[in-house]
Motif scaffolding. Structure first.
Motif, mmCIF file in Angstrom:
data_model
loop_
_atom_site.group_PDB
_atom_site.id
_atom_site.type_symbol
_atom_site.label_atom_id
_atom_site.label_comp_id
_atom_site.label_asym_id
_atom_site.label_seq_id
_atom_site.Cartn_x
_atom_site.Cartn_y
_atom_site.Cartn_z
ATOM 1 N N ALA A 49 0.798 -1.142 0.095
ATOM 2 C CA ALA A 49 0.002 0.033 0.107
ATOM 3 C C ALA A 49 0.754 1.420 0.019
ATOM 4 N N ALA A 50 2.044 0.966 0.673
ATOM 5 C CA ALA A 50 2.912 2.405 0.786
ATOM 6 C C ALA A 50 3.624 2.631 -0.564
ATOM 7 N N HIS A 51 3.913 1.719 -1.183
ATOM 8 C CA HIS A 51 4.759 1.605 -2.500
ATOM 9 C C HIS A 51 4.138 0.619 -3.614
ATOM 10 N N PRO A 52 2.930 1.199 -4.091
ATOM 11 C CA PRO A 52 2.005 0.346 -5.059
ATOM 12 C C PRO A 52 2.622 0.188 -6.394
ATOM 13 N N ASP A 53 3.884 0.792 -6.620
ATOM 14 C CA ASP A 53 4.664 0.887 -7.707
ATOM 15 C C ASP A 53 5.929 0.262 -7.997
ATOM 16 N N LYS A 54 6.245 -0.421 -6.774
ATOM 17 C CA LYS A 54 7.278 -1.444 -6.593
ATOM 18 C C LYS A 54 6.643 -2.631 -6.479
ATOM 19 N N LEU A 55 7.723 -3.798 -6.934
ATOM 20 C CA LEU A 55 7.370 -5.273 -6.749
ATOM 21 C C LEU A 55 7.771 -5.358 -5.561
ATOM 22 N N VAL A 56 6.834 -6.344 -4.803
ATOM 23 C CA VAL A 56 6.745 -6.640 -3.229
ATOM 24 C C VAL A 56 7.098 -8.078 -3.276
ATOM 25 N N PHE A 57 8.284 -8.428 -2.713
ATOM 26 C CA PHE A 57 9.052 -9.871 -2.709
ATOM 27 C C PHE A 57 8.874 -10.349 -1.228
ATOM 28 N N VAL A 58 8.127 -11.412 -0.938
ATOM 29 C CA VAL A 58 8.018 -11.894 0.286
ATOM 30 C C VAL A 58 8.714 -13.124 0.486
ATOM 31 N N ASP A 59 9.848 -13.116 1.269
ATOM 32 C CA ASP A 59 10.859 -14.333 1.522
ATOM 33 C C ASP A 59 10.075 -15.193 2.438
ATOM 34 N N LEU A 60 9.147 -16.126 1.922
ATOM 35 C CA LEU A 60 8.475 -16.960 3.003
ATOM 36 C C LEU A 60 9.387 -18.155 3.257
ATOM 37 N N LYS A 61 10.437 -18.582 2.312
ATOM 38 C CA LYS A 61 11.189 -19.699 2.440
ATOM 39 C C LYS A 61 10.277 -20.893 2.829
ATOM 40 N N THR A 62 9.146 -21.015 2.059
ATOM 41 C CA THR A 62 8.223 -22.264 2.375
ATOM 42 C C THR A 62 9.074 -23.527 2.004
ATOM 43 N N ALA A 63 8.817 -24.348 3.036
ATOM 44 C CA ALA A 63 9.062 -25.778 2.859
ATOM 45 C C ALA A 63 8.177 -26.746 2.832
ATOM 46 N N ASP A 64 7.007 -26.467 2.996
ATOM 47 C CA ASP A 64 5.631 -27.266 2.808
ATOM 48 C C ASP A 64 4.695 -26.617 2.504
ATOM 49 N N ALA A 65 3.520 -27.107 2.040
ATOM 50 C CA ALA A 65 2.266 -26.366 1.934
ATOM 51 C C ALA A 65 2.468 -25.668 0.949
ATOM 52 N N GLY A 66 3.399 -25.544 -0.125
ATOM 53 C CA GLY A 66 3.590 -24.783 -1.073
ATOM 54 C C GLY A 66 2.506 -23.807 -1.547
ATOM 55 N N GLU A 67 1.365 -24.334 -2.042
ATOM 56 C CA GLU A 67 0.356 -23.555 -2.751
ATOM 57 C C GLU A 67 -0.280 -22.800 -1.665
ATOM 58 N N LEU A 68 -0.732 -23.418 -0.443
ATOM 59 C CA LEU A 68 -1.349 -22.586 0.679
ATOM 60 C C LEU A 68 -0.487 -21.262 0.963
ATOM 61 N N GLU A 69 0.666 -21.536 1.345
ATOM 62 C CA GLU A 69 1.569 -20.483 1.917
ATOM 63 C C GLU A 69 1.639 -19.568 0.840
ATOM 64 N N ALA A 70 1.864 -19.582 -0.696
ATOM 65 C CA ALA A 70 2.081 -18.716 -1.485
ATOM 66 C C ALA A 70 0.792 -17.750 -1.729
ATOM 67 N N ALA A 71 -0.433 -18.808 -1.829
ATOM 68 C CA ALA A 71 -1.633 -18.126 -1.787
ATOM 69 C C ALA A 71 -1.903 -17.138 -0.819
ATOM 70 N N LEU A 72 -1.415 -17.189 0.548
ATOM 71 C CA LEU A 72 -1.410 -16.329 1.791
ATOM 72 C C LEU A 72 -0.700 -14.924 1.120
ATOM 73 N N ALA A 73 0.236 -15.020 0.777
ATOM 74 C CA ALA A 73 1.237 -13.906 0.395
ATOM 75 C C ALA A 73 0.702 -13.096 -0.752
ATOM 76 N N PHE A 74 0.074 -13.923 -1.880
ATOM 77 C CA PHE A 74 -0.396 -13.181 -2.891
ATOM 78 C C PHE A 74 -1.813 -12.467 -2.813
ATOM 79 N N GLU A 75 -2.502 -13.099 -1.668
ATOM 80 C CA GLU A 75 -3.949 -12.365 -1.399
ATOM 81 C C GLU A 75 -3.506 -11.010 -0.603
ATOM 82 N N ALA A 76 -2.439 -11.060 -0.087
ATOM 83 C CA ALA A 76 -1.989 -9.865 0.726
ATOM 84 C C ALA A 76 -1.294 -8.945 -0.083
ATOM 85 N N GLY A 77 -1.054 -9.172 -1.101
ATOM 86 C CA GLY A 77 -0.347 -8.189 -2.025
ATOM 87 C C GLY A 77 0.934 -8.351 -2.784
#
Length: 209
Positions: A49-77
């Motif tokens: 929200a503060a920087h809508p013009d920038k790509l936001v990279f979320v370093d989840l380092k997901t090791a399991d439940a890949g689809e679920l965890e990625a979806a959480l981050a994507f839905e958050a922006g």
């Protein structure tokens, strides 16, 4: 080559302050794993929200439940999320499936993969990630004899799109660019600088020279 800043701080106010100092000089704002664990997934929405013009990279380092965890981050922006390159192939595939659903990108983080790294980079690339991050963590960087040259050589050998994270500074970013990296990830060289904005500006200048 794009420049990514790792917002490796532990609270959202500090992350917002740092992002504000460097945003005009970087292409990608990364929420480091400790920040996500400390501030929660809502921090993703706040940074976007503060920087809508920038790509936001979320370093989840997901090791399991890949689809679920990625979806959480994507839905958050989030625009990009990481899945561990060492994870099960189905975990990587799951994260990639979420990326396709949301029209976003998934990056395979190769941290902890040292032996057979080039082979694994090629394997995860075939699973559909957008690129791989050849990453030496802070603990690895602290060991005697560590050099970024090993990461760069593996990137050259792998022959797939890659980013580099681990020891990028003013005097190494040129070599990262010359190795063919698509993204250079800088952390301490920016957030530990007396003037983070000036440090980011100089790194960006050298990244695109």
């Amino acid at each position: 080559m794009r420049l990514q800043v790792a917002l490796d701080v532990l609270d959202l106010p500090s992350a917002l302050t740092l992002a504000g100092q460097v945003a005009e000089h970087v292409d990608i704002l990364e929420l480091g794993t400790p920040l996500v664990k400390s501030a929660g997934i809502a921090a993703v929405s706040a940074i976007k929200a503060a920087h809508p013009d920038k790509l936001v990279f979320v370093d989840l380092k997901t090791a399991d439940a890949g689809e679920l965890e990625a979806a959480l981050a994507f839905e958050a922006g989030a625009d990009l999320v990481t899945v561990m390159g060492a994870a099960d192939d189905d975990t990587v595939r799951g994260a990639v499936a979420a990326g396709r659903k949301y029209g976003k990108q998934v990056v395979a983080d190769m941290i902890t993969v040292v032996e057979g790294r080039v082979a694994r980079i090629r394997e995860v690339s075939k699973l559909g990630v957008s690129f791989v991050e050849i990453h030496a963590g802070l603990d690895e960087q602290a060991r005697p004899g560590y050099t970024i040259d090993t990461l760069l050589e593996d990137g050259r050998l792998a022959g797939v799109p890659f980013s580099i994270a681990g020891g990028i500074k003013i005097d190494t970013i040129g070599a990262v660019r010359e190795a063919g990296a698509t993204v250079a990830v800088a952390g301490g060289a920016i957030y530990n600088a007396a003037d983070p904005g000036a440090a980011a500006k100089e790194l960006k200048k050298r990244a695109t020279a």
